[in-house]
Design an enzyme around this catalytic site. Sequence first.
Site: not given
Length: 228
Positions: A8, A36, A38, A51, A104
């Site tokens: 993450h 992962e 953003d 993020h 994301e």
Amino acid sequence: MKNKIIAHRGVFNNIDIPENSLKAFKKALELNYPIELDVQLTKDNILVIFHDYNLKRMTGDTRNIQDLTYDEIKKLNLINTKEKIPTLEDVLKLIDDQVPLDIEIKNTKRISDTCNILIKKLKKYHNYDIKSFNPKIVRYLKVNYPYLNVGYLIHDKYDSYLLNKLLKNKFVIKYCKADFIAISKKLLNTNKFKKLSKKYPTMIWTIKDKKEITDKDYTYICNNLPFK
């Protein structure tokens, strides 16, 4: 990404290794974890990896990232380090398709610009999926790029009306044409979400301890890696 543990925001501690930094991604790459991250689009159409919508927590600057140009953003340091906010191009060059990416897209009013620029940048990259909390973003991607593997993020703080609508009719998932769901671990133990997770490939976030990994059929987005 079935049966995977995903790092993450990379492997970070927010002390000397900031989240969503090249240093965090290098560490994840060394440990062979899928990553992962953003993405957000700057005012001048550069995709950066960050993020929060506001810069304060990670840089001390009180402005919003989507209101700034990349030239303004690249002057900032992440927490008390010399690490900078990376561009998507920086990250793709570093990772070079060696591990899967779980991308994301943060909420934005510039949906088409963000999505189209992202897909163009990913043209030579093959090992990724994309997800978002915004069903309009997910739908835009599936309608315009049907070959993509796209997921809908579900937060535990949704109001009861939306949750009931989602779970009873699956309206939101059907609307956005999601291939998979990514849900908060707080929702997993509810009977309704257990049923939903049997119908869709499911990611669980955010896992902080190895003991929370309980089902081989799920993909887990994790902090505190590598687990001890």
